[in-house]
Design an enzyme around this catalytic site. Structure first.
Site, PDB file in Angstrom:
ATOM      1  N   GLU A   6      38.963  71.759  14.321  1.00 53.43           N
ATOM      2  CA  GLU A   6      38.048  71.897  15.449  1.00 53.43           C
ATOM      3  C   GLU A   6      36.845  72.770  15.083  1.00 53.43           C
ATOM      4  O   GLU A   6      35.706  72.498  15.500  1.00 53.43           O
ATOM      5  CB  GLU A   6      38.775  72.503  16.651  1.00 53.43           C
ATOM      6  CG  GLU A   6      39.894  71.642  17.215  1.00 53.43           C
ATOM      7  CD  GLU A   6      39.394  70.392  17.929  1.00 53.43           C
ATOM      8  OE1 GLU A   6      38.169  70.234  18.088  1.00 53.43           O
ATOM      9  OE2 GLU A   6      40.238  69.584  18.345  1.00 53.43           O
TER      10      GLU A   6
ATOM     11  N   GLU B  74      34.674  58.655  23.149  1.00 52.07           N
ATOM     12  CA  GLU B  74      34.872  57.584  22.173  1.00 52.07           C
ATOM     13  C   GLU B  74      34.468  56.195  22.678  1.00 52.07           C
ATOM     14  O   GLU B  74      33.817  55.429  21.956  1.00 52.07           O
ATOM     15  CB  GLU B  74      36.337  57.559  21.714  1.00 52.07           C
ATOM     16  CG  GLU B  74      36.705  58.648  20.739  1.00 52.07           C
ATOM     17  CD  GLU B  74      36.923  60.003  21.396  1.00 52.07           C
ATOM     18  OE1 GLU B  74      36.978  61.021  20.674  1.00 52.07           O
ATOM     19  OE2 GLU B  74      37.039  60.044  22.648  1.00 52.07           O
TER      20      GLU B  74
ATOM     21  N   GLU C  47      44.781  59.005  28.798  1.00 48.25           N
ATOM     22  CA  GLU C  47      45.148  59.348  27.433  1.00 48.25           C
ATOM     23  C   GLU C  47      46.105  58.316  26.844  1.00 48.25           C
ATOM     24  O   GLU C  47      46.075  58.061  25.647  1.00 48.25           O
ATOM     25  CB  GLU C  47      45.783  60.734  27.390  1.00 48.25           C
ATOM     26  CG  GLU C  47      44.808  61.874  27.640  1.00 48.25           C
ATOM     27  CD  GLU C  47      43.826  62.068  26.497  1.00 48.25           C
ATOM     28  OE1 GLU C  47      44.032  62.972  25.667  1.00 48.25           O
ATOM     29  OE2 GLU C  47      42.837  61.302  26.443  1.00 48.25           O
TER      30      GLU C  47
ATOM     31  N   ASP D 263      42.949  59.165  13.803  1.00 53.04           N
ATOM     32  CA  ASP D 263      41.696  58.468  14.077  1.00 53.04           C
ATOM     33  C   ASP D 263      40.543  58.769  13.116  1.00 53.04           C
ATOM     34  O   ASP D 263      40.046  57.901  12.404  1.00 53.04           O
ATOM     35  CB  ASP D 263      41.263  58.730  15.522  1.00 53.04           C
ATOM     36  CG  ASP D 263      41.217  60.216  15.887  1.00 53.04           C
ATOM     37  OD1 ASP D 263      41.759  61.043  15.133  1.00 53.04           O
ATOM     38  OD2 ASP D 263      40.639  60.545  16.939  1.00 53.04           O
TER      39      ASP D 263
END
Length: 591
Positions: A96, A367, A346, A253
């Site tokens: 992050e 996304e 989600e 991902d």
């Protein structure tokens, strides 16, 4: 050509609405939360969620630039240069911190130091670059593992947590006993660092940053299965996969995303080679047209018939790879979920076509909007502009709250939660703005910005991109020239990315040595999609289109979700087994 009812003037109005959306949330953050990391938009307060260093401000800098806000960009850069420090006793997420803080500092540095952006700050003296280098050096101890795959966290003052470093001999001996949970990281967490660290190597003329992140990618890829799939979680000491579910969403991902983008940015063909192998396997074993499922990385047996919201980046990545048709079909399927609930949960169960229990939230993720932008840019099909308008309307009607925009804790009842992630301003709003700016007319920023024809120029070797149907409209990269392997050692610039980075040592030109596993594997099908390596083009050429399922037209009813998967293909999971634990995965992405 614009959507029915969406004129250029309306596109400009929608763009202005997105601008107002940004400032409603940004002003709320600056007034009520700054310098804490993130805004609590319902209670109008702030909270430190990452490291306590003005996360949302740093993450929002390039969006300020897109909006042409020179005054606030300048003020923000000056404040960061004078006040931000990383010599603090904080244990932070390597993943992050890299994609949000390091990436934010580097992009703002590049913009603030270049005349062509129109945002150059005359008094700027590389303060953000120095901060970025300091931050990255403080994260380097995380990469000191036998596999090269980094720890998931590191202390900015003391390095790797004492408990993790002392656990090393114990973990190597007793990994099979599952005692070493602190040494486990996600594939996305270990493989989504190459862009930021690679750019930093070029800006500082120090190859160490690119070396460690490339070694991490190699460490992951060397431990792929025989069918070229990777799992979700791995032990950084032993190299053993602790979660062997392969997919394109949660925990994996952006591993795929950064492979292709590292090639596009740096011209390093090893990344392209790995991407093509990984992409071919994903399309063969994970793609159930138009959805994607999770399978066992060794046997390809179905383990999880679920659409999770992080998969929604995939159609946009396919646009960059030149594989447009499956991207269109998958986007239509994903957007049908948004249309059903007003947001994407989600988790969405593909067996029951309902929200997965325990995964009902929408944390303002970007996304699907990102993929909508890329598909509109590639095709100019009005369907994608309509989708963007619908998504903007959902955010305005259900997520807008007192001081910003709220997480939606339940997409079925649109319940608001008092939290706003920094990526809402850094990505979600940004891609909406870019979408409508592109539709507003020929003076849009994407096609007329300062770097539309200067990306990755190489003085010694050039090769033109094939002008196929998608590249024709891909105007911000129309003039990209990609360096050959032989010229990679020379200076490479990407508009602002200047400097010299010594070439990295390769055991072989392509590929990584395969680390064998004792797992019993099922025989592979011989009918596999063939992906050709194209050394002078970023486009991934899919040479055997016949393995795609029949292709529905783009004008398929977006409200039609299709049919649930056959019951015999769905594993019988107990309720408690159908919960995904997200605490340890790399759950957010940066572009």
């Amino acid at each position: 050509i614009l959507s029915e009812g969406v004129t250029k003037e309306e596109a400009k109005q929608l763009r202005d609405e997105v601008r107002e959306m940004f400032y409603h949330a940004f002003d709320g953050y600056m007034t009520h939360a700054f310098p804490k990391d993130e805004l609590k938009p319902l209670s109008c307060g702030g909270e430190d969620t990452l490291g306590g260093y003005a996360l949302t401000l740093i993450d929002s800098l390039d969006t300020l630039v897109l909006l042409g806000d020179r005054e606030r960009f300048t003020t923000s850069v000056e404040w960061i240069g004078k006040n931000l420090r990383f010599d603090i006793n904080k244990t932070i997420s390597v993943f992050e911190t890299t994609i949000r803080i390091l990436g934010g500092l580097l992009s703002a540095h590049l913009i603030a130091s270049d005349y062509n952006t129109g945002m150059r700050i005359p008094s700027y003296e590389d303060e953000l670059l120095h901060l970025a280098e300091d931050l990255a050096r403080r994260m380097l101890p995380a990469f000191d593992t036998p596999t090269g795959i980094p720890f998931g966290s590191v202390n900015l003052l003391h390095g790797v947590d004492e408990n993790e470093s002392k656990a090393k001999p114990f973990c190597i001996l007793f990994t099979l006993l599952k005692f070493c949970t602190q040494t486990i990281t996600s594939t996305a967490g270990g493989g989504t660092l190459t862009l930021e660290f690679g750019v930093l190597s070029r800006l500082t003329n120090d190859p160490i940053f690119e070396q460690v992140t490339k070694n991490a990618v190699r460490g992951l890829w060397a431990r792929r299965s025989r069918i070229n799939l990777v799992g979700a979680h791995i032990d950084v000491f032993s190299g053993e996969w602790t979660q062997k579910d392969a997919g394109i969403g949660t925990s994996i991902d952006s591993f795929y995303e950064y492979l292709l983008k590292a090639y596009l940015l740096f011209g390093d063909e090893e990344y392209l080679f790995i991407f093509q192998e990984a992409y071919r396997a994903a399309m063969h074993y994970l793609y159930n047209d138009p959805w994607y499922v999770e399978v066992n990385m060794n046997s390809a047996a179905l383990v999880w018939p679920l659409f999770n919201s992080l998969q929604a980046f995939w159609p946009g990545l396919q646009v960059l790879a030149g594989d447009i048709e499956p991207a269109i079909r998958t986007h239509a399927a994903f957007f049908s979920v948004w249309k059903k609930y007003g947001f994407t949960p989600e988790g969405f169960n593909l067996a029951t076509f309902s929200v997965q229990r325990g995964q009902k939230s929408y944390p303002l993720r970007p996304e699907l909007i990102e993929s909508t932008y890329w598909l509109y840019k590639a095709t100019r099909n009005p369907r994608f502009l309509d989708a963007g308008r619908d998504m903007l309307a959902s955010l305005q009607s259900a997520a807008r709250c007192t001081c910003g925009y709220c997480h939606i804790s339940d997409v079925e009842f649109h319940q608001q939660e008092d939290h706003m992630e920094s990526f809402f301003l850094a990505e979600t709003v940004k891609y909406l703005w870019l979408l409508f700016d592109l539709a507003a007319g020929p003076d849009n920023l994407v096609e007329n910005g300062p770097y539309k024809s200067s990306i990755l120029r190489q003085e010694t070797h050039t090769s033109n991109i094939a002008k196929d149907s998608w590249v024709t409209n891909h105007t911000d990269t129309d003039a990209i020239n990609f360096p050959s392997r032989s010229s990679f050692h020379k200076s490479v610039s990407a508009g602002l990315i200047k400097g010299f980075c010594p070439g990295l040592t390769h055991g072989q030109r392509y590929g990584i040595s395969y680390v064998d596993s004792d797992d019993n594997l099922e025989n592979e099908s011989s009918n596999q999609r063939q992906v050709a390596i194209v050394k002078d083009s970023p486009v991934v050429v899919v040479s055997d289109q016949s393995t795609h399922s029949p292709q529905p037209h783009i004008d398929k009813d977006p409200d039609n979700l299709g049919e649930p998967m056959d019951d015999h293909r769905v594993p019988q999971l107990e309720a408690e087994e159908t919960q995904i634990v997200n605490e340890t995965n790399g759950s957010e992405r940066s572009d």
